[in-house]
Enzyme design. Sequence first.
Site, PDB file in Angstrom:
ATOM      1  N   TRP A  83      52.422  19.269  36.452  1.00 37.93           N
ATOM      2  CA  TRP A  83      52.141  20.609  35.881  1.00 37.93           C
ATOM      3  C   TRP A  83      52.870  20.809  34.562  1.00 37.93           C
ATOM      4  O   TRP A  83      53.470  21.865  34.340  1.00 37.93           O
ATOM      5  CB  TRP A  83      52.549  21.748  36.833  1.00 37.93           C
ATOM      6  N   ILE A  84      52.863  19.824  33.700  1.00 41.19           N
ATOM      7  CA  ILE A  84      53.648  19.938  32.463  1.00 41.19           C
ATOM      8  C   ILE A  84      52.792  20.503  31.326  1.00 41.19           C
ATOM      9  O   ILE A  84      51.918  19.805  30.777  1.00 41.19           O
ATOM     10  CB  ILE A  84      54.279  18.577  32.078  1.00 41.19           C
ATOM     11  N   THR A  85      53.078  21.754  31.000  1.00 38.41           N
ATOM     12  CA  THR A  85      52.353  22.440  29.924  1.00 38.41           C
ATOM     13  C   THR A  85      52.627  21.731  28.594  1.00 38.41           C
ATOM     14  O   THR A  85      53.771  21.350  28.317  1.00 38.41           O
ATOM     15  CB  THR A  85      52.824  23.910  29.832  1.00 38.41           C
TER      16      THR A  85
ATOM     17  N   GLN B  47      38.499  61.070  39.417  1.00 40.99           N
ATOM     18  CA  GLN B  47      39.930  60.852  39.718  1.00 40.99           C
ATOM     19  C   GLN B  47      40.209  59.427  40.195  1.00 40.99           C
ATOM     20  O   GLN B  47      41.277  58.878  39.913  1.00 40.99           O
ATOM     21  CB  GLN B  47      40.402  61.836  40.793  1.00 40.99           C
TER      22      GLN B  47
ATOM     23  N   GLN C  26      37.846  45.940  38.613  1.00 42.29           N
ATOM     24  CA  GLN C  26      37.244  46.928  39.522  1.00 42.29           C
ATOM     25  C   GLN C  26      36.531  48.018  38.722  1.00 42.29           C
ATOM     26  O   GLN C  26      35.416  48.420  39.063  1.00 42.29           O
ATOM     27  CB  GLN C  26      38.361  47.535  40.401  1.00 42.29           C
TER      28      GLN C  26
ATOM     29  N   GLU D 176      57.254  28.976  35.936  1.00 39.45           N
ATOM     30  CA  GLU D 176      58.625  29.359  35.535  1.00 39.45           C
ATOM     31  C   GLU D 176      59.305  30.200  36.629  1.00 39.45           C
ATOM     32  O   GLU D 176      60.111  31.094  36.349  1.00 39.45           O
ATOM     33  CB  GLU D 176      58.617  30.035  34.163  1.00 39.45           C
TER      34      GLU D 176
ATOM     35  N   THR E 178      58.240  31.389  40.874  1.00 35.90           N
ATOM     36  CA  THR E 178      57.325  32.337  41.521  1.00 35.90           C
ATOM     37  C   THR E 178      57.997  33.715  41.626  1.00 35.90           C
ATOM     38  O   THR E 178      59.218  33.847  41.456  1.00 35.90           O
ATOM     39  CB  THR E 178      57.006  31.862  42.953  1.00 35.90           C
TER      40      THR E 178
ATOM     41  N   GLU F 234      58.667  35.096  44.273  1.00 32.46           N
ATOM     42  CA  GLU F 234      59.647  34.985  45.363  1.00 32.46           C
ATOM     43  C   GLU F 234      60.970  34.419  44.825  1.00 32.46           C
ATOM     44  O   GLU F 234      62.057  34.856  45.217  1.00 32.46           O
ATOM     45  CB  GLU F 234      59.080  34.099  46.481  1.00 32.46           C
TER      46      GLU F 234
END
Length: 380
Positions: free
Chosen positions: A155-157, A278, A337, A364, A366, A368
């Site tokens: 996953w190396i940007t 509303q 939406q 960078e 999560t 969590e």
Amino acid sequence: MFELPDDVLQIQQLARDFARKEILPGAQARDHSHTFPAALVTQLAEMGFMGMVVPEQYGGAGMSTLAYVVALEEICYADASVGVTMSVNNSLVCWPILAHGTEAQKQTWLPDLASGRKLGCYALTEPDAGSDAGAQRTKAVLDGDAYVLNGTKIWITNAPYAQVCVGYANLAPEERHKGVCAFIIDASSRGFNVGKLEEKLGITSSATSELSFENLRVPRDNLLGAERRGFGIAMATLDGGRIGIAAQALGIAQRAFDLAVAHARQRMAFGKPIGANQAIQWMIADMATRIESARLLTWRAAVFKDGADATRASHYCSMAKLAASETANFCADKALQIHGGYGYSKEYEVERLFRDARITTLYEGTSEIQRIVISRSYLG
Ligand code: CAA
């Protein structure tokens, strides 16, 4: 601090004008064709945006972290793929070299990175070291005048286009983070292998790939910081990186908000604009409130990062990233939406924003992981 200083306002205007005139018009097409924005990166470099906090003596723009995040939000308003390319070069490559490099390393690497002659990538994540970044298995062995690196990064940007890599390897994997070293790696070295381009849900015109290091010899002179102190460098670097992702998320959120407001004003249903209901008004109010809150946190973290007590910045950086990335997902979802079925179509920009927002709570660190960093600063 509730108002931006004049010099930052000027940078914001410069970034806004460029982003809306040069980046936004092609964003949908690049997203659909997965085209890396190479020409735009060159233009950003000419504007000083690829090494924004790098002092002028090393070829950078010598600006504050606040100016950087404000500019990055504007770039990401137009295209988060362009933004992450810029963010990685600034936060994850230039910054650690500036903060932890020797004078010789700064002079060797920063002018090319800040001027856009070279692009950087940051190689920390491994197949078994994602959130648990201390579980680095890429092995480093000292052999004469070089470290020999073997292992896989994922996953190396920026990896497919990078000429410079700030990468991590472990002298003693059994000691976990205590053996980790940071290196500045010349991507043209033998044994630096770029894998296939990842097919991603969002930020599709940014380039992400696997890297494998096969008997890759990195000169001793390219050790960044002290031996076995690499993990602290990785973490301090990610503090700054997280403010960059917060700025990216804010750009996505603000664009989603602006499109939602425009649609709510002009879309007619039951004889009136849908914004007269509303149900829509509450969504707009919640989006606006979350964006303003996350932006203030991001600016605060940026000011802390440049302050005398930068070590206290960590949890503010994590708060900014947590708030802004969750806001980006909230706003992209609500914007979709409000657009109804149109929002689900690739013809409409909110579809891209919905996909682009998704990465911001993942990379960078999560959401969590951000909560772990924040709670530890209070609970220990
Ligand atoms: N600055 C400096 N040093 C730090 C630090 C910081 N912000 N945070 C921790 N450290 C130091 C600690 O002081 C400690 O040092 P000592 O060994 O000398 O005591 C050492 O690092 C270990 O710290 P922890 O015990 O806190 O480490 P941990 O194993 O519990 O992990 C973690 C902490 C926060 C969970 C960390 O592993 C983490 O941030 N994980 C997420 C990884 C991540 O964000 N990866 C992103 C990859 S890059 C990317 O995504 C780029 C891209 O594509 C765009």
